[in-house]
Write a protein that holds these residues in place. Sequence first.
Motif, PDB file in Angstrom:
ATOM      1  N   ARG A 120       7.436 -26.432 -15.406  1.00 60.25           N
ATOM      2  CA  ARG A 120       6.369 -26.875 -15.778  1.00 60.25           C
ATOM      3  C   ARG A 120       5.772 -27.510 -14.866  1.00 60.25           C
ATOM      4  O   ARG A 120       4.610 -27.848 -14.811  1.00 60.25           O
ATOM      5  N   VAL A 152       0.045 -35.758 -18.269  1.00 60.87           N
ATOM      6  CA  VAL A 152      -0.103 -33.942 -18.678  1.00 60.87           C
ATOM      7  C   VAL A 152       1.496 -33.736 -19.353  1.00 60.87           C
ATOM      8  O   VAL A 152       1.570 -33.429 -20.508  1.00 60.87           O
ATOM      9  N   ILE A 153       2.428 -34.287 -18.856  1.00 61.73           N
ATOM     10  CA  ILE A 153       3.717 -33.733 -19.272  1.00 61.73           C
ATOM     11  C   ILE A 153       3.588 -34.402 -20.473  1.00 61.73           C
ATOM     12  O   ILE A 153       4.572 -34.073 -21.430  1.00 61.73           O
ATOM     13  N   CYS A 155       1.702 -35.774 -22.342  1.00 65.11           N
ATOM     14  CA  CYS A 155       1.159 -35.252 -23.782  1.00 65.11           C
ATOM     15  C   CYS A 155       2.049 -34.302 -24.088  1.00 65.11           C
ATOM     16  O   CYS A 155       1.838 -34.018 -25.551  1.00 65.11           O
ATOM     17  N   GLU A 156       1.936 -33.321 -23.774  1.00 65.71           N
ATOM     18  CA  GLU A 156       2.605 -31.932 -23.615  1.00 65.71           C
ATOM     19  C   GLU A 156       3.505 -32.203 -25.244  1.00 65.71           C
ATOM     20  O   GLU A 156       3.930 -31.750 -25.808  1.00 65.71           O
ATOM     21  N   GLY A 159       2.441 -34.010 -28.282  1.00 64.39           N
ATOM     22  CA  GLY A 159       1.152 -32.847 -28.297  1.00 64.39           C
ATOM     23  C   GLY A 159       0.053 -33.235 -28.796  1.00 64.39           C
ATOM     24  O   GLY A 159      -0.944 -33.166 -29.420  1.00 64.39           O
ATOM     25  N   TYR A 162      -5.073 -31.551 -25.305  1.00 68.61           N
ATOM     26  CA  TYR A 162      -5.511 -31.997 -23.230  1.00 68.61           C
ATOM     27  C   TYR A 162      -6.766 -32.490 -23.285  1.00 68.61           C
ATOM     28  O   TYR A 162      -6.790 -33.572 -22.570  1.00 68.61           O
ATOM     29  N   ARG A 165      -6.948 -36.466 -23.466  1.00 68.83           N
ATOM     30  CA  ARG A 165      -5.917 -37.037 -22.561  1.00 68.83           C
ATOM     31  C   ARG A 165      -7.311 -38.324 -22.022  1.00 68.83           C
ATOM     32  O   ARG A 165      -6.208 -39.318 -21.495  1.00 68.83           O
ATOM     33  N   ASP A 210       6.168 -29.773 -30.484  1.00 64.80           N
ATOM     34  CA  ASP A 210       6.215 -30.832 -30.076  1.00 64.80           C
ATOM     35  C   ASP A 210       7.134 -31.332 -30.773  1.00 64.80           C
ATOM     36  O   ASP A 210       7.124 -31.619 -31.919  1.00 64.80           O
TER      37      ASP A 210
END
Length: 399
Positions: A120, A152-153, A155-156, A159, A162, A165, A210
């Motif tokens: 990812r 991004v990482i 936050c993913e 959970g 997007y 962010r 998440d």
Amino acid sequence: MEHTVTTLPTARQSGCPFSPPKELIEAREQSPISRYSFPDGHQGWLVTGYDLVRSVLADSRFSSRKELMRHHPLVDYGDIEVPPAPPGEFLLMDEPQHSRYRKPLVGRFTVRRMRLLTERVEQVTAEHLDAMEQAGPSVDLVTAFAKPIPSVIICELLGVPYEDRGSFQENIDTFLGGEAADDDLIAAYIATQQYLAQLVAAKRANPTDDLLSDLTDSDLTDEELQGMALILLSAGFDTTANMLALGTFALLRNPEQLAALRADPTLTDGAVEELLRYLTVAKQFVRVALEDVELGGRTVKAGSTVILSYNTANRDPERFTDPHALDLRRQEGGHLAFGHGIHQCLGQQLARVEMRVAFPALLDRFPTLRLAVPADEVALRPETADIFGVKSLPVTWDV
């Protein structure tokens, strides 16, 4: 003779943006532990030597509790009473409170679990390199590459939707960047706390796949989850973002090392560790003695505040050969960039995965990558920022 430091330096040497301020280096040369006079008159200590910094970090007689840290290294706040850390913000707590929050997270940030994220991270990195290529051949590497990837990482993982962010990233920048006015800093912090409170409530109502949703299935309160999320989001974004940007700057300023890394991808893991040591973006932390402690031949009295200089410890010639040189083939490990002891950085394996992917991918995609401005015009974050780095890094390449 006891060495004394009266002012904590706040400026890097001209032409040496990657080295600690020369006054700190000189202090370490005089002694690995020096007296330090805080702005409010408190007589504490500045520890600059590797062995002593490491020993303090492993010693439970030195506390991380926020309410004990009333002596700011740079500012006299007078008699303001400092409250304990909010629930969940475990970096500023001792045992057993610290383990209550850290223990549920440890198994989720193991080497194995973080390596499973590699694919990812590669996807996210490639997406931003594609965008750079389309926008180029000149971009600000901070906004185009260094910030988005860890943002991004993390936050993913937690959970964070997007679409949220951008505002989260902006607020984190504001209260960690070291330049915001007090009112702006407070507003950004409050906005972040309010957002995280809403996020935790949403995860309780509708859990998703998440980490934060997983933690709602525990005895942790909403307020505790909110504090833990703040620590994870801030640390998981800001430190790695600054390592990616400042690390690229350091490589571009050391062309022989850059050429070696391009020529031999097997150097990548060692290069990441050496950049972590060489740059030490988390410059210093503070501890408070809970009792009288003998340290480096000095008696640190109970209640004394101790500043731990990570960046001079990682440049200590008694620990590292030619410590002021960037050497991607260096064999000496054991740097303190992630700290040591019970508070050693929880997300260090995630940061390593991101850097091991991002640096080679960037250099491979843009073989002619170079600074777009003279090196001395690159804007650095101030020393007052919690994490050192560059505010922007204009780069260009041949099309």
